[in-house]
Write a protein that holds these residues in place. Structure first.
Motif, PDB file in Angstrom:
ATOM      1  N   TYR A  74       0.933  -1.259  -0.058  1.00 33.82           N
ATOM      2  CA  TYR A  74       0.064  -0.043   0.091  1.00 33.82           C
ATOM      3  C   TYR A  74       0.701   1.338  -0.118  1.00 33.82           C
ATOM      4  CZ  TYR A  74      -3.953  -3.013   0.964  1.00 33.82           C
ATOM      5  OH  TYR A  74      -4.984  -4.180   0.782  1.00 33.82           O
ATOM      6  N   ASP A  75       0.208   2.270  -0.750  1.00 36.99           N
ATOM      7  CA  ASP A  75       0.879   3.674  -0.497  1.00 36.99           C
ATOM      8  C   ASP A  75       0.362   4.546   0.616  1.00 36.99           C
ATOM      9  OD1 ASP A  75       2.499   3.225  -3.247  1.00 36.99           O
ATOM     10  OD2 ASP A  75       0.793   2.757  -4.094  1.00 36.99           O
ATOM     11  N   GLY A 153      -2.226   4.044 -10.331  1.00 35.37           N
ATOM     12  CA  GLY A 153      -1.205   3.081  -9.940  1.00 35.37           C
ATOM     13  C   GLY A 153      -1.090   2.899  -8.557  1.00 35.37           C
ATOM     14  N   MET A 154      -1.580   3.848  -7.626  1.00 35.02           N
ATOM     15  CA  MET A 154      -1.462   4.003  -6.175  1.00 35.02           C
ATOM     16  C   MET A 154      -2.285   2.930  -5.500  1.00 35.02           C
ATOM     17  SD  MET A 154      -0.705   7.900  -5.076  1.00 35.02           S
ATOM     18  CE  MET A 154       0.910   8.603  -5.264  1.00 35.02           C
ATOM     19  N   VAL A 155      -1.909   2.371  -4.562  1.00 39.32           N
ATOM     20  CA  VAL A 155      -2.990   1.485  -3.747  1.00 39.32           C
ATOM     21  C   VAL A 155      -3.007   2.288  -2.397  1.00 39.32           C
ATOM     22  CG1 VAL A 155      -3.139  -0.751  -2.832  1.00 39.32           C
ATOM     23  CG2 VAL A 155      -1.786  -0.252  -4.943  1.00 39.32           C
ATOM     24  N   LEU A 158      -8.447   1.375   3.220  1.00 39.72           N
ATOM     25  CA  LEU A 158      -9.297   2.260   3.941  1.00 39.72           C
ATOM     26  C   LEU A 158     -10.052   1.309   5.107  1.00 39.72           C
ATOM     27  CD1 LEU A 158      -9.436   3.203   0.945  1.00 39.72           C
ATOM     28  CD2 LEU A 158     -11.163   4.734   1.882  1.00 39.72           C
ATOM     29  N   PRO A 159      -9.427   1.140   6.311  1.00 37.23           N
ATOM     30  CA  PRO A 159      -9.978   0.404   7.372  1.00 37.23           C
ATOM     31  C   PRO A 159     -10.968   1.259   8.018  1.00 37.23           C
ATOM     32  CG  PRO A 159      -7.841   0.927   8.212  1.00 37.23           C
ATOM     33  CD  PRO A 159      -8.037   1.709   6.753  1.00 37.23           C
ATOM     34  N   ARG A 160     -12.333   0.637   7.811  1.00 39.83           N
ATOM     35  CA  ARG A 160     -13.568   1.290   8.455  1.00 39.83           C
ATOM     36  C   ARG A 160     -14.906   0.696   8.759  1.00 39.83           C
ATOM     37  NH1 ARG A 160     -15.644   4.472   2.715  1.00 39.83           N
ATOM     38  NH2 ARG A 160     -16.671   2.521   2.012  1.00 39.83           N
ATOM     39  N   ALA A 161     -15.952   1.521   8.959  1.00 39.74           N
ATOM     40  CA  ALA A 161     -17.067   0.261   9.345  1.00 39.74           C
ATOM     41  C   ALA A 161     -17.590  -0.345   8.246  1.00 39.74           C
ATOM     42  CB  ALA A 161     -18.393   1.542   9.546  1.00 39.74           C
ATOM     43  N   ALA A 162     -18.241  -1.611   8.507  1.00 43.81           N
ATOM     44  CA  ALA A 162     -18.667  -2.565   7.379  1.00 43.81           C
ATOM     45  C   ALA A 162     -19.335  -1.944   6.452  1.00 43.81           C
ATOM     46  CB  ALA A 162     -19.232  -3.807   7.911  1.00 43.81           C
ATOM     47  N   VAL A 163     -20.260  -0.995   6.841  1.00 42.18           N
ATOM     48  CA  VAL A 163     -21.247  -0.166   5.990  1.00 42.18           C
ATOM     49  C   VAL A 163     -20.843   1.220   6.036  1.00 42.18           C
ATOM     50  CG1 VAL A 163     -23.446   0.423   5.684  1.00 42.18           C
ATOM     51  CG2 VAL A 163     -22.896  -1.849   6.572  1.00 42.18           C
ATOM     52  N   ALA A 164     -20.570   1.843   4.816  1.00 44.94           N
ATOM     53  CA  ALA A 164     -20.053   3.256   4.688  1.00 44.94           C
ATOM     54  C   ALA A 164     -20.212   3.762   3.376  1.00 44.94           C
ATOM     55  CB  ALA A 164     -18.588   3.365   5.264  1.00 44.94           C
ATOM     56  N   ARG A 165     -20.253   4.941   3.252  1.00 43.91           N
ATOM     57  CA  ARG A 165     -20.388   5.479   1.802  1.00 43.91           C
ATOM     58  C   ARG A 165     -19.222   5.182   1.028  1.00 43.91           C
ATOM     59  NH1 ARG A 165     -20.045  11.493   1.050  1.00 43.91           N
ATOM     60  NH2 ARG A 165     -21.393  11.034  -0.700  1.00 43.91           N
ATOM     61  N   ASP A 166     -19.431   4.861  -0.328  1.00 42.28           N
ATOM     62  CA  ASP A 166     -18.685   4.421  -1.513  1.00 42.28           C
ATOM     63  C   ASP A 166     -17.996   5.329  -2.287  1.00 42.28           C
ATOM     64  OD1 ASP A 166     -20.902   1.501  -1.722  1.00 42.28           O
ATOM     65  OD2 ASP A 166     -18.960   1.680  -0.712  1.00 42.28           O
ATOM     66  N   TYR A 167     -18.449   6.717  -2.142  1.00 43.99           N
ATOM     67  CA  TYR A 167     -17.829   8.048  -2.930  1.00 43.99           C
ATOM     68  C   TYR A 167     -16.277   7.740  -2.994  1.00 43.99           C
ATOM     69  CZ  TYR A 167     -16.574  12.190  -5.101  1.00 43.99           C
ATOM     70  OH  TYR A 167     -15.866  13.193  -5.869  1.00 43.99           O
ATOM     71  N   LEU A 168     -15.838   7.759  -1.968  1.00 48.04           N
ATOM     72  CA  LEU A 168     -14.075   7.844  -1.955  1.00 48.04           C
ATOM     73  C   LEU A 168     -13.547   6.747  -2.615  1.00 48.04           C
ATOM     74  CD1 LEU A 168     -11.536   9.443  -1.090  1.00 48.04           C
ATOM     75  CD2 LEU A 168     -11.795   8.285   1.220  1.00 48.04           C
ATOM     76  N   PRO A 169     -13.664   5.550  -2.195  1.00 44.25           N
ATOM     77  CA  PRO A 169     -13.124   4.353  -3.057  1.00 44.25           C
ATOM     78  C   PRO A 169     -13.549   4.418  -4.293  1.00 44.25           C
ATOM     79  CG  PRO A 169     -14.686   3.566  -1.476  1.00 44.25           C
ATOM     80  CD  PRO A 169     -14.368   5.193  -1.263  1.00 44.25           C
ATOM     81  N   ARG A 178      -6.033   2.021  -6.878  1.00 46.38           N
ATOM     82  CA  ARG A 178      -6.841   0.901  -6.019  1.00 46.38           C
ATOM     83  C   ARG A 178      -7.089   1.321  -4.850  1.00 46.38           C
ATOM     84  NH1 ARG A 178      -3.654  -4.556  -5.208  1.00 46.38           N
ATOM     85  NH2 ARG A 178      -4.174  -4.368  -3.135  1.00 46.38           N
ATOM     86  N   ALA A 179      -8.405   0.774  -4.321  1.00 47.85           N
ATOM     87  CA  ALA A 179      -8.849   1.450  -2.972  1.00 47.85           C
ATOM     88  C   ALA A 179      -9.366   0.239  -2.409  1.00 47.85           C
ATOM     89  CB  ALA A 179     -10.053   2.491  -3.055  1.00 47.85           C
ATOM     90  N   ASP A 180      -8.553  -0.534  -1.392  1.00 42.95           N
ATOM     91  CA  ASP A 180      -9.068  -1.694  -0.605  1.00 42.95           C
ATOM     92  C   ASP A 180      -9.887  -1.227   0.496  1.00 42.95           C
ATOM     93  OD1 ASP A 180      -8.039  -3.090  -2.583  1.00 42.95           O
ATOM     94  OD2 ASP A 180      -6.199  -3.735  -1.421  1.00 42.95           O
ATOM     95  N   VAL A 181     -11.026  -1.297   0.747  1.00 43.81           N
ATOM     96  CA  VAL A 181     -11.712  -1.103   1.909  1.00 43.81           C
ATOM     97  C   VAL A 181     -12.243  -2.167   2.669  1.00 43.81           C
ATOM     98  CG1 VAL A 181     -14.300  -0.226   2.476  1.00 43.81           C
ATOM     99  CG2 VAL A 181     -13.295   0.674   0.357  1.00 43.81           C
ATOM    100  N   VAL A 182     -11.621  -2.327   3.916  1.00 44.01           N
ATOM    101  CA  VAL A 182     -11.648  -3.590   4.551  1.00 44.01           C
ATOM    102  C   VAL A 182     -12.411  -3.111   6.009  1.00 44.01           C
ATOM    103  CG1 VAL A 182      -9.649  -4.583   3.700  1.00 44.01           C
ATOM    104  CG2 VAL A 182      -9.615  -3.046   5.876  1.00 44.01           C
TER     105      VAL A 182
END
Length: 281
Positions: A74-75, A153-155, A158-169, A178-182
């Motif tokens: 991750y970057d 190309g950046m990775v 985002l560790p956050r709530a299981a349910v959250a807004r999707d705009y940022l990723p 690439r945005a990994d929301v976990v």
């Protein structure tokens, strides 16, 4: 921490405070509501606790554990709340890691409280966006990396709530990143809320203001009363929302937001509530 407490209550203790005699419902998670409630009480308000969310671990740590084990890939690490920081770092340490391992990543914290939580844990914070909305965060990151083209190309993690807004990723991915929301934690509705007491207070006209500090608090409050329209139940009650997204959710349930601070913090929300009732005198 002391500085934040002082900020919350700094104009308090005046016997003629506009909140004197006012009853305010606080729907924030109980563990996080103490400073907020204390600040309101120091202005003379009577606070009724009605926690509409409870912060609990995710149903599974699999995705978070995988992300932690592959941090080198991750970057950027983006924290959207104090909850995200606490639950991420708790699991991070349980897996035997040290915060020094995060030094190789750039860290973005949304809000000063989130940044303070990271600093207290020994984590360097590289970016605190001026605007706390997902749109504002994307704009700040875009500027920090030198423009949209540099996002490709950046990775991002985002560790956050299981349910959250999707705009940022989604915005990051549209820019070629690439945005990994976990899921680092979940927000659930508490099972012990005293609906009968809250309903009696509202029907009896004993409540002056209700505060919502996230979209989940609005949604869960509506679910508590099994309704999609809160306007009748909260008729005559000033609705205070911490920010634009929460106010938008309140509108979906038929509510007009009377109080909304420009800064999305509980300290600013306290000041906005005081200012509103000052105007009502």
């Amino acid at each position: 921490m002391e500085a934040r407490r002082d900020d919350l209550a700094r104009t308090a203790d005046a016997p003629s405070s506009p909140l004197a005699g006012r009853t305010i419902i606080v729907t924030r998670a109980e563990a996080q509501a103490r400073e907020f409630a204390s600040a309101l009480e120091s202005h003379g308000a009577r606070v009724i606790h009605c926690p509409m969310i409870e912060i609990v671990p995710p149903e599974s740590y699999d995705l978070l554990d995988e992300a932690i084990d592959n941090l080198y890939g991750y970057d950027w690490l983006i924290f959207t709340s104090v909850n995200g920081v606490e639950y991420f770092l708790r699991r991070f340490r349980e897996l035997g890691h040290d915060t020094s391992e995060l030094d190789e990543l750039r860290v973005c914290a949304i809000g000063e409280a989130t940044a303070s939580s990271l600093r207290e844990a020994g984590v360097r914070v590289d970016l605190i966006p001026n605007r706390f909305t997902a749109e504002g965060v994307f704009a700040a990151i875009e500027t920090a990396v030198g423009g949209r083209d540099h996002l490709r190309g950046m990775v991002f993690l985002l560790p956050r709530a299981a349910v959250a807004r999707d705009y940022l990723p989604r915005a990051l991915e549209e820019a070629g990143a690439r945005a990994d929301v976990v899921p680092a934690y979940r927000t659930v509705r508490p099972q012990s809320t005293d609906r009968a007491r809250i309903e009696a207070l509202l029907i009896g006209g004993s409540v002056d203001c209700i505060t919502f500090t996230s979209s989940s608090t609005v949604t869960n409050f509506a679910q508590l009363f099994d309704t999609t329209d809160l306007s009748k139940l909260l008729e005559g009650v000033a609705v205070a929302c911490i920010g634009e997204i929460t106010a938008r959710t309140a509108a979906e349930y038929g509510l007009q937001t009377h109080i909304q601070p420009e800064e999305y913090t509980t300290a600013a929300l306290v000041r906005a509530i005081v200012a509103y009732f000052e105007r009502q005198r």
